[in-house]
Enzyme design. Structure first.
Site, PDB file in Angstrom:
ATOM      1  CG  ASN A  97     169.710  56.614  85.069  1.00 39.68           C
ATOM      2  OD1 ASN A  97     168.609  57.089  85.308  1.00 39.68           O
ATOM      3  ND2 ASN A  97     170.847  57.296  85.301  1.00 39.68           N
ATOM      4  CB  ILE A 101     176.669  66.084  92.028  1.00 38.83           C
ATOM      5  CG1 ILE A 101     176.962  66.234  90.531  1.00 38.83           C
ATOM      6  CG2 ILE A 101     175.958  67.328  92.565  1.00 38.83           C
ATOM      7  CD1 ILE A 101     175.715  66.321  89.671  1.00 38.83           C
ATOM      8  CG  LEU A 102     175.175  63.312  97.781  1.00 40.13           C
ATOM      9  CD1 LEU A 102     174.387  64.572  98.114  1.00 40.13           C
ATOM     10  CD2 LEU A 102     174.258  62.096  97.810  1.00 40.13           C
ATOM     11  CG  PHE A 148     167.080  59.525  96.595  1.00 43.22           C
ATOM     12  CD1 PHE A 148     165.931  58.763  96.419  1.00 43.22           C
ATOM     13  CD2 PHE A 148     166.950  60.797  97.152  1.00 43.22           C
ATOM     14  CE1 PHE A 148     164.696  59.243  96.798  1.00 43.22           C
ATOM     15  CE2 PHE A 148     165.715  61.290  97.523  1.00 43.22           C
ATOM     16  CZ  PHE A 148     164.584  60.512  97.349  1.00 43.22           C
ATOM     17  CE  LYS A 163     174.810  57.929  97.193  1.00 36.96           C
ATOM     18  NZ  LYS A 163     173.914  57.593  96.048  1.00 36.96           N
TER      19      LYS A 163
END
Length: 435
Positions: free
Chosen positions: A244, A340-341, A357, A371
């Site tokens: 990205n 991961i988060l 984020f 989220k």
């Protein structure tokens, strides 16, 4: 010597302290860069530094005064080490040996450099350089942590081959990196704390409480802040990958802001188009799975985890061993990458702070709040990446910060480095209010 060209007149006196390390030769280049940029430069050499580089070398490169002996007073109307401290706009000690760090942490003053540093009322930047095992020694790390709490700015040493033959963390940052950081400070682009300002140090293990609004507070002082930054890359074949447009600018700005607040900062970085700020420890991990493994290793010790990286959501199910030749049609089968988060949200301790984020293009607030809850976060920074003037690759950003206690804070468009300061200020203030 040839004639010297015109220098830009930008003002400011930089006092460079040089101590007894093989890296002392790098300080010559730093002094030269500062002088050529238009700064007044004065140099202080310790007795050990004189064994590596002569005072005359620095005098020639700085076109300024060089001090070596605290008992040598050339002007009876002033005390030299006090006068130097009064003239200084900024102190830089590069390289800073373990011995000098220990003296400064304990308030010892037995030579020109240590007495001038104790008398300084300006920001002080320390660039440690030593053997990897010396740097990792608990006493050295305790001294560094204490110096940060006292308001000194520590530039993390780089990793690589060392003069002693070992390889690891202990190399002084390159002169160009230190110069760029000093220039940012003296030009007002970066604000540093001032040690010896009369504010007592926080006691060991203390809850540092509510910070002053101007600096986002001391919440981050002494904390271990772990960040992910940049874009991950998922290989398709040996030359192609899925990725990205993340540049790493926002993540590195947050890393720099946390470092200024006295935190130990480690960044796990994917692909970035900008260099990391001086003093930040960086580990590279291009694939999402590699980034996950790096975060898993560091996360248990982290006080704050900021997931600013733009992590690829999908990867090719199979990776070609040879370059895929161009044909009429190519069908890719993709599979999800590790989240991961989400994984860190499951593993977190109650005393850890998690900041995520969200890069969204539609249903912005609904997606952001979902989220925040779904991944068990404390804070969520929402980016509208459908706009070309902010977000990915841009120097500016405009975000909304949500927190788990129902807070919503809007930040208008501005430079990412300024925005990073305001985000950390708000996070620190919110934590002080709710804990």
């Amino acid at each position: 010597m040839g004639a010297e060209g015109p220098r830009r007149q930008i003002g400011g006196t930089v006092v460079v302290g040089v101590t007894g390390s093989i890296a002392a030769f790098k300080a010559v280049s730093l002094v030269s860069l500062l002088h050529k940029a238009g700064y007044e430069v004065e140099v202080i050499l310790t007795r050990g530094a004189e064994r590596f580089v002569t005072p005359l070398t620095f005098q020639v490169m700085a076109r300024g005064r060089v001090y070596t002996d605290v008992f040598r007073e050339e002007r009876p109307e002033e005390i030299a080490h006090i006068a130097v401290a009064d003239r200084a706009s900024l102190f830089v000690v590069a390289p800073a040996t373990a011995h000098v760090l220990a003296k400064l942490a304990c308030g010892l003053a037995d030579d020109f450099l240590s007495t001038a540093l104790l008398a300084a009322r300006t920001p002080v930047i320390l660039a440690p350089a030593m053997n990897v095992h010396m740097y990792a020694h608990p006493v050295v790390q305790d001294n560094i942590a204490r110096l940060r709490r006292l308001g000194y700015t520590i530039l993390e040493p780089a990793s690589g081959p060392l003069a002693c033959g070992y390889e690891g963390k202990g190399r002084m940052p390159e002169p160009e990196e230190i110069f760029a950081f000093v220039d940012d400070v003296l030009q007002g682009r970066t604000v540093l704390p001032i040690p010896n300002s009369g504010v007592p140090p926080a006691p060991e293990g203390a809850n540092l409480g509510s910070p002053p609004a101007s600096e986002g507070g001391s919440f981050f002082s002494g904390k271990f802040v772990l960040l992910t930054v940049g874009a991950t890359q998922e290989p398709l074949d040996p030359v192609r990958f899925l990725s990205n447009r993340s540049s790493g600018k926002m993540g590195f700005a947050l890393a720099e802001a946390a470092l200024r607040r006295g935190a130990r900062v480690v960044v796990v970085a994917g692909a970035t188009s900008v260099p990391p700020p001086p003093g930040v420890e960086v580990r590279r991990a291009l694939r999402t799975e590699d980034m996950l493994h790096a975060v898993e290793e560091l996360f248990p010790a982290a006080d704050v985890f900021i997931a600013a990286a733009a992590v690829a959501d999908y990867r090719p199910k199979s990776v070609a061993l040879q370059k895929i030749k161009k044909g009429n049609r190519l069908v890719l089968e993709l599979e999800p990458t590790p989240d991961i988060l989400m994984e860190m949200g499951k593993r977190r301790r109650s005393d850890q702070v998690l900041v995520g984020f969200a890069a969204e293009t539609e249903n912005l607030e609904a997606n952001a709040r979902d989220k925040l809850v779904r991944k068990n976060l404390d804070f969520l920074v929402l980016n509208d990446v459908s706009r070309a003037d902010v977000g990915f690759e841009a120097d500016e950003n405009e975000v909304v910060l949500y927190d788990r206690w129902g807070g919503r804070f809007t930040f208008p468009r501005e430079d990412k480095r300024v925005l990073a300061d305001k985000l950390l200020e708000t996070i620190a203030a919110r934590l002080a209010a709710v804990r």
